[in-house]
Design a protein around this motif. Structure first.
Motif, mmCIF file in Angstrom:
data_model
loop_
_atom_site.group_PDB
_atom_site.id
_atom_site.type_symbol
_atom_site.label_atom_id
_atom_site.label_comp_id
_atom_site.label_asym_id
_atom_site.label_seq_id
_atom_site.Cartn_x
_atom_site.Cartn_y
_atom_site.Cartn_z
ATOM 1 N N TYR A 229 0.846 -1.194 0.000
ATOM 2 C CA TYR A 229 0.000 0.000 0.000
ATOM 3 C C TYR A 229 0.877 1.238 0.000
ATOM 4 C CZ TYR A 229 1.078 0.508 4.958
ATOM 5 O OH TYR A 229 1.746 0.666 6.141
ATOM 6 N N CYS A 230 0.252 2.353 -0.339
ATOM 7 C CA CYS A 230 0.990 3.625 -0.337
ATOM 8 C C CYS A 230 0.523 4.444 0.867
ATOM 9 C CB CYS A 230 0.719 4.378 -1.632
ATOM 10 S SG CYS A 230 1.421 6.032 -1.605
ATOM 11 N N PRO A 231 1.413 4.791 1.778
ATOM 12 C CA PRO A 231 0.982 5.566 2.948
ATOM 13 C C PRO A 231 0.609 7.002 2.594
ATOM 14 C CG PRO A 231 3.365 5.209 2.982
ATOM 15 C CD PRO A 231 2.847 4.485 1.778
ATOM 16 N N ASN A 232 0.988 7.427 1.411
ATOM 17 C CA ASN A 232 0.727 8.815 1.021
ATOM 18 C C ASN A 232 -0.667 9.006 0.415
ATOM 19 O OD1 ASN A 232 1.639 11.580 0.540
ATOM 20 N ND2 ASN A 232 1.558 10.996 -1.633
ATOM 21 N N CYS A 233 -1.013 8.143 -0.556
ATOM 22 C CA CYS A 233 -2.294 8.370 -1.253
ATOM 23 C C CYS A 233 -3.288 7.231 -1.034
ATOM 24 C CB CYS A 233 -2.057 8.581 -2.740
ATOM 25 S SG CYS A 233 -1.652 7.086 -3.642
ATOM 26 N N HIS A 234 -2.904 6.242 -0.211
ATOM 27 C CA HIS A 234 -3.781 5.130 0.153
ATOM 28 C C HIS A 234 -4.093 4.187 -1.001
ATOM 29 C CE1 HIS A 234 -3.887 7.025 3.962
ATOM 30 N NE2 HIS A 234 -4.372 8.136 3.426
ATOM 31 N N PHE A 235 -3.314 4.274 -2.046
ATOM 32 C CA PHE A 235 -3.397 3.255 -3.097
ATOM 33 C C PHE A 235 -2.989 1.920 -2.457
ATOM 34 C CE2 PHE A 235 -0.863 0.598 -5.907
ATOM 35 C CZ PHE A 235 -1.733 0.386 -6.958
ATOM 36 N N ALA A 236 -3.631 0.829 -2.872
ATOM 37 C CA ALA A 236 -3.264 -0.479 -2.298
ATOM 38 C C ALA A 236 -3.475 -1.585 -3.323
ATOM 39 C CB ALA A 236 -4.112 -0.752 -1.061
ATOM 40 N N SER A 237 -2.838 -2.718 -3.074
ATOM 41 C CA SER A 237 -3.040 -3.900 -3.918
ATOM 42 C C SER A 237 -4.519 -4.272 -3.920
ATOM 43 C CB SER A 237 -2.269 -5.099 -3.362
ATOM 44 O OG SER A 237 -0.908 -4.814 -3.254
ATOM 45 N N SER A 238 -4.954 -4.889 -5.009
ATOM 46 C CA SER A 238 -6.365 -5.295 -5.103
ATOM 47 C C SER A 238 -6.653 -6.442 -4.140
ATOM 48 C CB SER A 238 -6.672 -5.754 -6.522
ATOM 49 O OG SER A 238 -6.413 -4.714 -7.410
ATOM 50 N N LYS A 239 -7.890 -6.527 -3.723
ATOM 51 C CA LYS A 239 -8.303 -7.624 -2.832
ATOM 52 C C LYS A 239 -8.734 -8.811 -3.694
ATOM 53 C CE LYS A 239 -7.628 -5.558 1.045
ATOM 54 N NZ LYS A 239 -6.181 -5.535 1.072
ATOM 55 N N PRO A 240 -8.167 -9.980 -3.447
ATOM 56 C CA PRO A 240 -8.496 -11.116 -4.304
ATOM 57 C C PRO A 240 -9.835 -11.767 -3.986
ATOM 58 C CG PRO A 240 -6.760 -11.689 -2.739
ATOM 59 C CD PRO A 240 -7.088 -10.256 -2.502
ATOM 60 N N LYS A 241 -10.520 -12.202 -5.034
ATOM 61 C CA LYS A 241 -11.742 -13.005 -4.855
ATOM 62 C C LYS A 241 -11.355 -14.403 -4.392
ATOM 63 C CE LYS A 241 -15.654 -14.874 -7.527
ATOM 64 N NZ LYS A 241 -16.275 -14.941 -8.855
ATOM 65 N N TYR A 242 -10.235 -14.894 -4.944
ATOM 66 C CA TYR A 242 -9.750 -16.230 -4.574
ATOM 67 C C TYR A 242 -8.440 -16.067 -3.810
ATOM 68 C CZ TYR A 242 -13.151 -17.591 -8.073
ATOM 69 O OH TYR A 242 -14.315 -17.752 -8.775
ATOM 70 N N LEU A 243 -8.467 -16.391 -2.539
ATOM 71 C CA LEU A 243 -7.279 -16.190 -1.712
ATOM 72 C C LEU A 243 -6.810 -17.516 -1.118
ATOM 73 C CD1 LEU A 243 -5.302 -14.115 -0.431
ATOM 74 C CD2 LEU A 243 -6.868 -13.995 1.506
ATOM 75 N N LEU A 244 -5.598 -17.877 -1.413
ATOM 76 C CA LEU A 244 -5.013 -19.076 -0.808
ATOM 77 C C LEU A 244 -4.451 -18.666 0.543
ATOM 78 C CD1 LEU A 244 -3.255 -21.884 -2.608
ATOM 79 C CD2 LEU A 244 -2.145 -20.969 -0.597
ATOM 80 N N THR A 245 -4.904 -19.314 1.594
ATOM 81 C CA THR A 245 -4.552 -18.827 2.930
ATOM 82 C C THR A 245 -3.619 -19.727 3.712
ATOM 83 O OG1 THR A 245 -6.641 -19.774 3.627
ATOM 84 C CG2 THR A 245 -6.568 -17.377 3.353
ATOM 85 N N ASN A 246 -3.537 -20.967 3.320
ATOM 86 C CA ASN A 246 -2.748 -21.876 4.157
ATOM 87 C C ASN A 246 -2.216 -23.030 3.314
ATOM 88 O OD1 ASN A 246 -1.663 -22.844 6.527
ATOM 89 N ND2 ASN A 246 -3.447 -24.127 6.962
ATOM 90 N N ILE A 247 -0.993 -23.450 3.622
ATOM 91 C CA ILE A 247 -0.535 -24.703 3.012
ATOM 92 C C ILE A 247 -0.015 -25.629 4.107
ATOM 93 C CG2 ILE A 247 0.004 -23.843 0.680
ATOM 94 C CD1 ILE A 247 2.977 -23.975 1.521
ATOM 95 N N ASP A 248 -0.353 -26.891 3.974
ATOM 96 C CA ASP A 248 0.207 -27.933 4.827
ATOM 97 C C ASP A 248 1.116 -28.769 3.947
ATOM 98 O OD1 ASP A 248 -1.191 -27.144 7.066
ATOM 99 O OD2 ASP A 248 -2.994 -28.151 6.350
ATOM 100 N N LYS A 249 1.457 -29.935 4.454
ATOM 101 C CA LYS A 249 2.363 -30.792 3.701
ATOM 102 C C LYS A 249 1.801 -31.127 2.303
ATOM 103 C CE LYS A 249 5.264 -34.805 4.441
ATOM 104 N NZ LYS A 249 4.779 -36.107 4.104
ATOM 105 N N ASP A 250 0.544 -31.560 2.284
ATOM 106 C CA ASP A 250 -0.037 -32.029 1.026
ATOM 107 C C ASP A 250 -1.264 -31.260 0.573
ATOM 108 O OD1 ASP A 250 1.795 -34.213 0.893
ATOM 109 O OD2 ASP A 250 0.594 -35.180 2.466
ATOM 110 N N THR A 251 -1.672 -30.285 1.365
ATOM 111 C CA THR A 251 -2.909 -29.574 0.994
ATOM 112 C C THR A 251 -2.729 -28.061 1.069
ATOM 113 O OG1 THR A 251 -3.706 -29.598 3.272
ATOM 114 C CG2 THR A 251 -4.435 -31.423 1.856
ATOM 115 N N CYS A 252 -3.658 -27.389 0.390
ATOM 116 C CA CYS A 252 -3.704 -25.932 0.533
ATOM 117 C C CYS A 252 -5.168 -25.537 0.732
ATOM 118 C CB CYS A 252 -3.117 -25.251 -0.692
ATOM 119 S SG CYS A 252 -3.912 -25.646 -2.237
ATOM 120 N N THR A 253 -5.368 -24.360 1.319
ATOM 121 C CA THR A 253 -6.735 -23.902 1.570
ATOM 122 C C THR A 253 -6.993 -22.647 0.761
ATOM 123 O OG1 THR A 253 -6.494 -24.736 3.808
ATOM 124 C CG2 THR A 253 -8.387 -23.300 3.400
#
Lengths: 451, 231
Positions: A229-253
């Motif tokens: 994000y930009c602290p000056n103008c508050h521009f920020a990365s887009s928010k994803p519709k599909y977000l991978l949040t976790n990975i284990d040994k053989d799986t991801c969420t």
């Protein structure tokens, strides 16, 4: 009428070429001299040639071949007939692919086309065809000779991408995500547990695209890939519709649903996230996606593993001239704690054929990742090995760890598997057949010793 | 002190190698990294060398804007023989005008150079001479340069400032600018040693033997390529 005539002239001309190639058992090769003639006869050939029901275009500096293969394999697993252009990502390769699968009446019976599309020349393609979906993996600096810099490529893509297409973009790449238009879906990977903070040489975006003040990254997965994000103008990365949040040994969420993990390297985690997002946008159900993912693999040419007398030999593609892709492979190696040797055969043999090669990319590549206690020796192979030797020295890797050889044929005899758990063999995309030959010689040498 | 200007955006095409080599030679204690929106160190302090690496077109305007308030100071430094090294597209910042398909940008106008961006990319290996030193490198650029300044070197192989001009780069007092890309200092250890002597560094270069060994291999390859081309 004129258009129709020129199209069918080009179409039947190329069908004859394909028939001749089939007779000569060269069916999968593309000869630009022949394919270019298609567009000389019919400049808007791609507009008229028959296409499958759905066309998905995959673009981006890194990961597009892997994603194409994964998507093709997935859709085939789901029971569909899929065609693709086998890495021939220019308009000629796409014309070749569509012509090959069209019948003599210019009808196509296939369900999907997965089209790897060159970023720089995509204008030649999109002026005549609009895919149903375009997936963009990322944009980074790439081969200087071919791609200039990412902002230049981005401009070319902005000019070319049709306005009504559905875009699937990487929210964590502030460069390619700026391609956003009305119908855009984002995917991303959140900060992962125990993810080390590494400092990469190359960050292709450091300033806010709106106000040019320094960006602050909440987290970085690699290079400039992360949420900022930009602290000056508050521009920020887009928010994803599909977000991978976790990975284990053989799986991801992803969005609270668990999926099999195809590969645990961060660049393949992104490929898998893009894959699931695309399948979801194609309206496949989570259970279908899960079943499919459990049956597919990363293409063999990119990663091959052998077991030689309890020592693993892992052969990995590390695209020469592409600092970010190579740095990712080096990062992957550096995460291993086993005692190991590393072979670097990164010369671009294609570039080397007619001239000495550009080595500027060595200095955008994080060879510092190889400066580790558990790496016993680094074997540097090929015509540019003296230049790479200097790069390794400047990465503070001790001289006595580095073995250089100008001729690739010397490699099998220099390999010593005694005392190591893993041998990593990194090769450039244009060295694939040579790498395969050397791999076999190493296997043969150790096989013979065992006998 | 050595000042590296805007390394976060001026770092394309392997020019990072020059920064790395300066760091290895002079150590971090003698290097100042100035970032965008900071007041450059040279404004209030004495510097031995100012280094700027390649910048893309988008950031070029930003860098020109950043340095515009200090144009007179930069002019004084050039006149007073302060060393400058500009590699790749960094020389555009100091040029008079940069013309591309869409627009004309005013550079700082500190060197009598106009830059023209063309549609076709020009890739080549480069061999040239300065005094008795052979310079080696590579170019990959859309732009050509029309210069009325003295050249950095005379071209033997590859493209000079433009297709008709065999001179390459700029030498104005102790300002050295070249369109050659990548780790110029590492690729040209003999020239680098001379430059460093001018900066009062008289020791061996880091990894000097290895640098010379690789340089000589490349030199022989370039000579072979040149011979083949002449046949």
């Amino acid at each position: 009428m004129q258009k129709s005539f020129s199209f069918y002239l080009a179409f039947y001309y190329y069908k004859i070429i394909l028939w001749l190639q089939k007779i000569c058992k060269r069916e999968n090769k593309i000869y630009p001299t022949f394919t270019n003639i298609i567009f000389k006869i019919c400049p808007d050939y791609l507009k008229i040639i028959a296409k499958p029901n759905k066309v998905i275009s995959i673009m981006g500096t890194n990961g597009k071949t892997t994603l194409c293969n994964l998507l093709k394999d997935s859709l085939e697993q789901l029971g569909y007939q899929v065609i693709n252009n086998n890495e021939y990502s220019y308009n000629t390769g796409i014309a070749h692919c569509f012509t090959k699968y069209a019948n003599l009446k210019n009808k196509c019976q296939k369900d999907y086309a997965i089209i790897e599309t060159d970023e720089l020349t995509c204008q030649d393609i999109f002026k005549d065809m609009t895919p149903d979906i375009i997936v963009v993996t990322n944009l980074f600096r790439d081969s200087i000779k071919l791609n200039d810099n990412p902002s230049y490529i981005l401009e070319k893509m902005k000019e070319a991408i049709p306005k009504n297409v559905k875009l699937i973009l990487n929210a964590d790449d502030l460069i390619s995500s700026s391609l956003k238009q009305d119908n855009t879906i984002f995917y991303g990977v959140s900060k992962l547990k125990n993810e080390p903070n590494k400092n990469y040489i190359v960050k292709d975006i450091t300033l806010c695209p709106k106000c040019q003040n320094p960006l602050i990254f909440n987290y970085i997965h690699y290079n400039h890939i992360g949420q900022a994000y930009c602290p000056n103008c508050h521009f920020a990365s887009s928010k994803p519709k599909y977000l991978l949040t976790n990975i284990d040994k053989d799986t991801c969420t992803l969005n609270q649903e668990k999926y099999p993990l195809i590969n645990n390297t961060i660049f393949n985690i992104y490929n898998e996230t893009a894959l699931i997002s695309t399948l979801k946008e194609l309206n496949f159900k989570p259970f279908q996606i899960k079943t499919t993912l459990s049956k597919i693999n990363i293409t063999l040419s990119r990663l091959t593993e052998y077991n030689i007398n309890n020592t693993k030999m892992i052969c990995l593609l590390a695209k020469g001239q592409n600092p970010v892709a190579t740095s990712q492979v080096l990062n992957y190696i550096s995460n291993e704690e086993n005692k190991m040797d590393v072979i670097l055969m990164l010369d671009d043999l294609k570039d080397n054929q007619n001239s000495s090669e550009t080595i500027a990319w060595f200095y955008d590549t994080d060879f510092e990742f190889l400066n580790k206690e558990n790496i016993r020796n680094i074997l540097v192979v090929g015509p540019r090995s003296k230049d790479l030797y200097i790069r390794l020295l400047l990465a503070n890797i001790p001289k006595n760890k580095i073995i250089i050889m100008l001729k690739q044929e010397q490699l099998p005899n220099k390999v010593n598997l005694d005392g190591i758990d893993t041998l990593f063999f990194l090769y450039d995309i244009y060295s694939l057949s040579l790498a395969r030959k050397l791999e076999q010689e190493i296997l043969k040498r150790y096989g013979e010793q065992n006998d | 002190m050595i000042e590296i200007l805007y390394p976060e955006i001026c770092n394309l095409y392997g020019d990072n190698g020059n920064i790395l080599f300066l760091k290895q030679t002079f150590t971090d204690k003698k290097i100042i990294y100035t970032h965008i929106h900071d007041v450059p160190y040279f404004v209030n302090h004495k510097v031995k060398l100012i280094y700027i690496a390649s910048v893309n077109d988008e950031n070029l305007k930003l860098v020109i804007n950043e340095l515009s308030p200090y144009k007179e100071k930069l002019q004084t430094l050039i006149n007073n023989n302060t060393h400058f090294l500009l590699t790749g597209t960094a020389l555009n910042i100091f040029a008079k005008k940069i013309k591309n398909e869409k627009e004309q940008i005013n550079g700082l106008g500190l060197i009598n150079v106009n830059v023209i961006k063309e549609k076709e990319r020009k890739n080549c290996l480069y061999k040239g001479t300065v005094k008795n030193i052979t310079i080696l490198g590579f170019k990959s650029q859309f732009q050509i340069i029309n210069s009325k300044e003295k050249a950095l070197c005379q071209t033997n192989m590859g493209m000079g400032n433009n297709q008709k001009d065999p001179k390459e780069g700029i030498k104005k007092n102790n300002l050295y600018a070249t369109s050659l890309l990548g780790p110029f200092l590492i690729l040209n250890p003999i020239w680098t040693k001379e430059l460093f002597k001018e900066l009062s560094y008289h020791k061996k270069l880091p990894f000097e033997e290895e640098l010379l060994d690789a340089y000589n291999q490349r030199l022989n390859e370039y000579i072979d390529i040149q011979k083949k081309a002449q046949k």
